[in-house]
Scaffold this active site. Structure first.
Site, PDB file in Angstrom:
ATOM      1  N   GLU A 471      23.334  10.450 -70.522  1.00  0.00           N
ATOM      2  CA  GLU A 471      22.229   9.509 -70.301  1.00  0.00           C
ATOM      3  C   GLU A 471      21.020   9.691 -71.213  1.00  0.00           C
ATOM      4  O   GLU A 471      19.961   9.136 -70.933  1.00  0.00           O
ATOM      5  CB  GLU A 471      21.787   9.522 -68.818  1.00  0.00           C
ATOM      6  N   GLU A 567      30.082   6.007 -64.264  1.00  0.00           N
ATOM      7  CA  GLU A 567      29.305   6.453 -63.102  1.00  0.00           C
ATOM      8  C   GLU A 567      28.902   5.242 -62.279  1.00  0.00           C
ATOM      9  O   GLU A 567      28.467   4.232 -62.832  1.00  0.00           O
ATOM     10  CB  GLU A 567      27.992   7.151 -63.519  1.00  0.00           C
TER      11      GLU A 567
END
Ligand SMILES: *[C@@H]1O[C@H](CO)[C@@H](O)[C@H](O)[C@H]1NC(C)=O
Ligand SMILES: *[C@@H]1O[C@H](CO)[C@@H](O)[C@H](O)[C@H]1NC(C)=O
Ligand SMILES: *[C@@H]1O[C@H](CO)[C@@H](O)[C@H](O)[C@H]1NC(C)=O
Ligand SMILES: *[C@@H]1O[C@H](CO)[C@@H](O)[C@H](O)[C@H]1NC(C)=O
Ligand SMILES: *[C@@H]1O[C@H](CO)[C@@H](O)[C@H](O)[C@H]1NC(C)=O
Ligand SMILES: *[C@@H]1O[C@H](CO)[C@@H](O)[C@H](O)[C@H]1NC(C)=O
Ligand SMILES: *[C@@H]1O[C@H](CO)[C@@H](O)[C@H](O)[C@H]1NC(C)=O
Ligand SMILES: *[C@@H]1O[C@H](CO)[C@@H](O)[C@H](O)[C@H]1NC(C)=O
Ligand SMILES: *[C@@H]1O[C@H](CO)[C@@H](O)[C@H](O)[C@H]1NC(C)=O
Ligand SMILES: *[C@@H]1O[C@H](CO)[C@@H](O)[C@H](O)[C@H]1NC(C)=O
Length: 884
Positions: A471, A567
């Site tokens: 991320e 995710e």
């Protein structure tokens, strides 16, 4: 058996070479037989026995100085441990014989993290990276008789702060809800050890992996890198062998023997002599090639697609004096991450695909995200827990886990089991949710870390992808940490770390196409856009992470499309039995308690759970068991949300090339609300039972296309088509166990497909509050779970009856060391999410969370090591279900 074969082989070589060689010897510094370790703090007020491998928190627990660190508020109450300075002192004897060797090398496989290492008063090093293996020449510092080793550890919290003062990189700190510590991005340590939104801070300190002194004369084989490529009817194996010698050695003269055991008891041997220049004693490479006919090995397949044959590969290195050997079990498969243009006029719009082609087949990745199995690194490699969790993944048809970037490189055992189980690993490098510094100390240690870990781990057939970080591209583009004013500086540093420094290391070792710069990101498109894409979540490219806590997530029209969902998730609370292991007082069992607030690190976490729950379920504020029901309903809500979302991704396979669904998160690190499907301690939440159904290789899966109109998909994750199957659609009223209508559809499905039936189920004229639909499949040799569609939120359905439920338990059968009791629940009405518990008995149900639509509402097995009368078990079984 293998060891025996090995010895014979050594003898053969011995006579061939006609030299008196012997295996090099090791003095273990991790065995209390040879070394005694003590631990003391800075002011000397604490002095306790220490363990290697181990750490300060576990040593203090063993000595009774602190209690169970996962109980109550102990994460905060024991924080002083992380601020103190700790010294490990070890004494051990060295023999004359050992010191007679030309080389003595001290090896630390894992030092967490900032230690000054002294040997008999000589300083060897200041360490700064828990992930690397440290090796030192120590012959000149050792003496015959008693020797003393000392590792004095700085507080990691203070070390991170000091580095941040010089090399600040955002963020300033974690949110206050985490009760965490700041600047973990400054140090090469498990990033989650300073806290996460699902875990406590335990800034650990210690020698967390084994340590030893190696004695030898010329050179040893440290590790090997096995590259293999399929060329026509052959596998070309290139075995790069990494030799170590002492710094003084200029040239190394070795004979290398490699042998591999193939099908039909054949063994292929290759032997070669080398005379090579030493690279400062570290990583001197000698290469052996092997050519293996494709007929001599069977392919390795992911879970659900075939077997996982593994072949023993041995490499032995002989010098005039020493013998050393490395053993790996390797598997033969090809894996390609395919990113090719999507036809612009297709249903998948434009952009690039993003999928894994395994042995030539495009396979849909089903699985979850793995976080460390324990917050203390010394407990994070425990084999029984690793096995329990990976077995649980296999049992619910998972074929991929993403080892997430805020955790660890996992243990050899972890990857060996993944090889055996067919669980493919997407391995993030341990960088997560931060900007990172790029000073030369930092880059130097990262280079060493990535080189060592990729070489050591890459021969596992299970590892299919390395990703640079978790991320961090999205965080910079999305200005998560107010970095916009310094965007260009951070972007340059991002490129310097993940692109200039790490990418060439991985690609040199593994070849092109083995490294993804960030997850999530747009893959090749992010690279084309200069590594920080304008929209790293672009559904046309790469992978995405998606979280939305306020939409109605039982309605699949809410989910954005993606090529690969790496995710997505939703929180629930752990069951009361798991909570009881950490909560100390009856008052803790309330959402408003200090305890509950302390454990919830996700800002507004309980509110989001409640908002989601209230969209579909009804729970009266005044209910006398409000908290107990809240816990149970939170698990129902989580299971249904992830079920809906996962089936949406599977349904999108053909229309959008969606090829992966890895939900967040598989496991837990303590007893707290989190996104996990498995609680700390190993108990399955309802989500994990649901995963067994929504990940089934063949599944009939509904999708509401407009109110009252339901499309039906036949999902086929097999390598062969489904021919002439029958899909059975039963419409039930909530008030009866007899369907009011049954329709059947003949259906075929190609191999590896998500086919949508031409027919839709149209309910619009019916009163949809009073009905629901059940889907099942009848097909030769295919087992497929039933599935359900609830047209209206359960809080507003009409007709659901209060059921009578009777539990029956049969005599057990013994399976291994466990007793397996058949448990049946008979019902007289439809029961939603029937959940069985066997209070106070250690064991588990094989299936749970039933939708009961027949008089035999649920059938499952309870497994336990406790033998008892069936009646005794029956009395202990309690149940819950949804009703309002
Ligand atoms: C010594 O250190 C311990 C632990 O950090 C602390 O609790 C104690 O107060 C210290 N004692 C003195 C005399 O400074
Ligand atoms: C080292 O050897 C001495 C003498 O044999 C013995 O007393 C001592 O216990 C040994 N120490 C360790 C740590 O093994
Ligand atoms: C290397 O070792 C082999 C025996 O293993 C020997 O025949 C050869 O002469 C050695 N070469 C050198 C350069 O030492
Ligand atoms: C391989 O060897 C083992 C033991 O030596 C023997 O039991 C087995 O039958 C052999 N298998 C084949 C295919 O020859
Ligand atoms: C897409 O365009 C190509 C070339 O223009 C054409 O051959 C093909 O049939 C089109 N496909 C669809 C699904 O419209
Ligand atoms: C809950 O109880 C309170 C007080 O006993 C009452 O005022 C309130 O109306 C009740 N709410 C519901 C939803 O029954
Ligand atoms: C397909 O299955 C149905 C029953 O399910 C059977 O009647 C029919 O003969 C089958 N058709 C073929 C082509 O096998
Ligand atoms: C309700 O649905 C069933 C099954 O689709 C159908 O047979 C029935 O006629 C419907 N009733 C109404 C009132 O539309
Ligand atoms: C559905 O049917 C029930 C009775 O079975 C009735 O109470 C309810 O008002 C109906 N709802 C609608 C929207 O027609
Ligand atoms: C389980 O154990 C607790 C405490 O020992 C006890 O209060 C409870 O009644 C037991 N439950 C059952 C079903 O035996």
């Amino acid at each position: 058996m293998k060891a025996f074969a090995k010895v014979i082989y050594v003898l053969v070589v011995w006579t061939q070479l006609n030299h008196s060689i012997s295996a090099f010897t090791k003095l273990s510094l991790s065995s209390s037989k040879y070394v005694s370790w003590t631990l003391d703090n800075k002011n000397g007020s604490i002095k306790v026995p220490a363990s290697v491998p181990g750490g300060v928190y576990s040593d203090l627990m063993k000595a009774g100085i602190i209690g169970d660190i996962l109980k109550g508020f102990n994460d905060v109450k024991t924080r002083w441990v992380a601020y103190d300075e700790w010294t490990f002192t070890g004494t051990f004897n060295v023999t004359e014989d050992q010191l007679g060797s030309a080389v003595a090398r001290l090896v630390f496989h894992g030092v967490d993290t900032f230690a000054r290492i002294m040997l008999n008063g000589n300083m060897l090093d200041l360490t700064n990276n828990m992930f690397v293996r440290y090796v030192y020449d120590v012959k000149q510092h050792l003496k015959v008789g008693l020797n003393e080793m000392e590792l004095k550890f700085r507080s990691p919290v203070e070390a991170a702060k000091t580095r941040s003062d010089h090399h600040f990189a955002a963020p300033d700190c974690v949110p206050p809800e985490y009760n965490g510590e700041c600047h973990v991005n400054q140090i090469r340590k498990m990033q989650a050890s300073f806290s996460w939104d699902w875990g406590p801070a335990f800034p650990s300190v210690g020698i967390w992996k084994p340590a030893e002194i190696e004695f030898y004369d010329v050179a040893i084989l440290r590790t090997i890198n096995v590259k293999y490529e399929k060329r026509d009817a052959f596998w070309d194996l290139k075995i790069i062998n990494y030799l170590e010698s002492n710094m003084a050695t200029k040239t190394i003269n070795v004979t290398v023997h490699a042998w591999i055991k193939l099908e039909g008891n054949q063994t292929l041997h290759v032997e070669k002599e080398f005379n090579v220049e030493s690279k400062d004693g570290l990583y001197t490479e000698v290469v052996i090639d092997m050519k293996i006919s494709e007929n001599d090995v069977r392919l390795w397949w992911p879970n659900g697609y075939g077997d996982q044959p593994l072949y023993d590969l041995f490499v032995a290195v002989y010098t005039v004096k020493d013998y050393s050997q490395v053993h790996k079990r390797i598997g033969f498969r090809t894996v390609k991450l395919v990113q090719t243009p999507v036809a612009a006029n297709s249903s998948a719009s434009q952009g690039l695909t993003f999928y894994f082609e395994v042995n030539g087949y495009p396979l849909f990745m089903k699985g979850s995200n793995w976080i460390p199995q324990h917050v203390l690194p010394e407990y994070s490699y425990e084999k029984s827990r690793t096995k329990q969790l990976l077995k649980a993944a296999v049992d619910v048809h998972m074929n991929m886990l993403r080892v997430w970037g805020g955790g660890l490189y996992e243990s050899e055992y972890f990857y060996e089991l993944c090889d055996e189980y067919g669980i493919m690993i997407w391995q993030d490098l341990p960088f997560a949710c931060s900007m990172y510094p790029v000073d030369s100390d930092f880059l130097d240690t990262v280079r060493l870390e990535v080189t060592q870990k990729v070489i050591d781990l890459q021969s596992h057939p299970s590892i299919v992808l390395w990703a640079g970080n978790n991320e961090n591209e999205a965080a910079l583009r999305g200005n998560w940490y107010s970095t916009n004013s310094d965007f260009n500086k951070y972007k340059a540093e991002y490129i310097q770390l993940y692109v200039t420094t790490i990418k060439p290391i991985v690609e040199t070792l593994l070849g092109p196409n083995s490294y993804l710069v960030s997850s999530p990101g747009n893959g090749l498109e992010s690279e084309a856009e200069g590594y920080i894409a304008l929209n790293p979540y672009d559904p046309h490219f790469g992978d995405t992470h998606y979280y939305n806590y306020v939409a109605d997530n039982w309605d699949e029209s809410t989910f954005p499309l993606t090529r690969f969902a790496s995710e997505y998730g939703f929180q629930s609370l752990p069951s009361l039995s798991t909570m009881k292991k950490a909560a100390e007082k009856p008052e803790d069992f309330s959402l408003d308690s200090e305890y509950s607030k302390h454990r919830q690190h996700s800002p507004n976490g309980y509110t989001f759970i409640k908002v989601q729950m209230d969209k579909r379920l009804h729970l009266d504020k005044n209910d006398t068991s409000y908290f107990e029901k809240f816990v149970f309903y939170s698990q129902i809500s989580q299971a249904m949300v992830i079920k809906t979302q996962t089936e949406f991704y599977r349904q999108s396979r053909d229309k959008w090339h969606t090829m992966g669904a890895l939900y967040w998160q598989l496991n837990d690190i303590w007893q707290a609300p989190s996104w996990s499907g498995i609680e700390y301690g190993g108990k399955w939440k309802m989500l994990h039972y649901f995963a067994k159904r929504f990940f089934a290789p063949v599944l009939v899966s509904p999708a509401q296309v407009s109110p009252g109109v339901v499309a039906v998909y036949l999902l086929n994750d097999r390598l062969v088509p489904i021919i002439n199957a029958t899909i059975i659609v039963d419409v039930y009223r909530w008030d009866s166990l007899t369907p009011i209508m049954t329709r059947t559809f003949q259906a075929d499905a190609p191999a590896l497909s998500a086919s949508r039936l031409k027919d839709e189920i149209n309910l619009w004229k019916n009163n949809t509050s009073s009905i629901f639909i059940k889907f099942s499949l009848r097909a030769e040799e295919i087992d497929s779970p039933v599935n359900y569609f609830f047209p209206k939120p359960l809080k507003s359905i009409e007709g659901l009856q209060k059921p009578q439920i009777s539990i029956y338990v049969r005599k057990p059968k013994k399976v291994g060391r466990e007793y397996r009791y058949k448990v049946v629940a008979r019902v007289d009405a439809v029961v939603l999410f029937l959940w069985l518990e066997a209070e106070n008995i250690t064991g588990y149900f094989e299936d749970n969370g039933f939708i009961a639509t027949t008089p035999v509402g649920a059938q499952t097995y309870f497994r336990t090591k406790t033998q008892m009368k069936p009646e005794e078990l029956r009395q202990k079984i309690t149940y819950q279900y949804y009703f309002h």
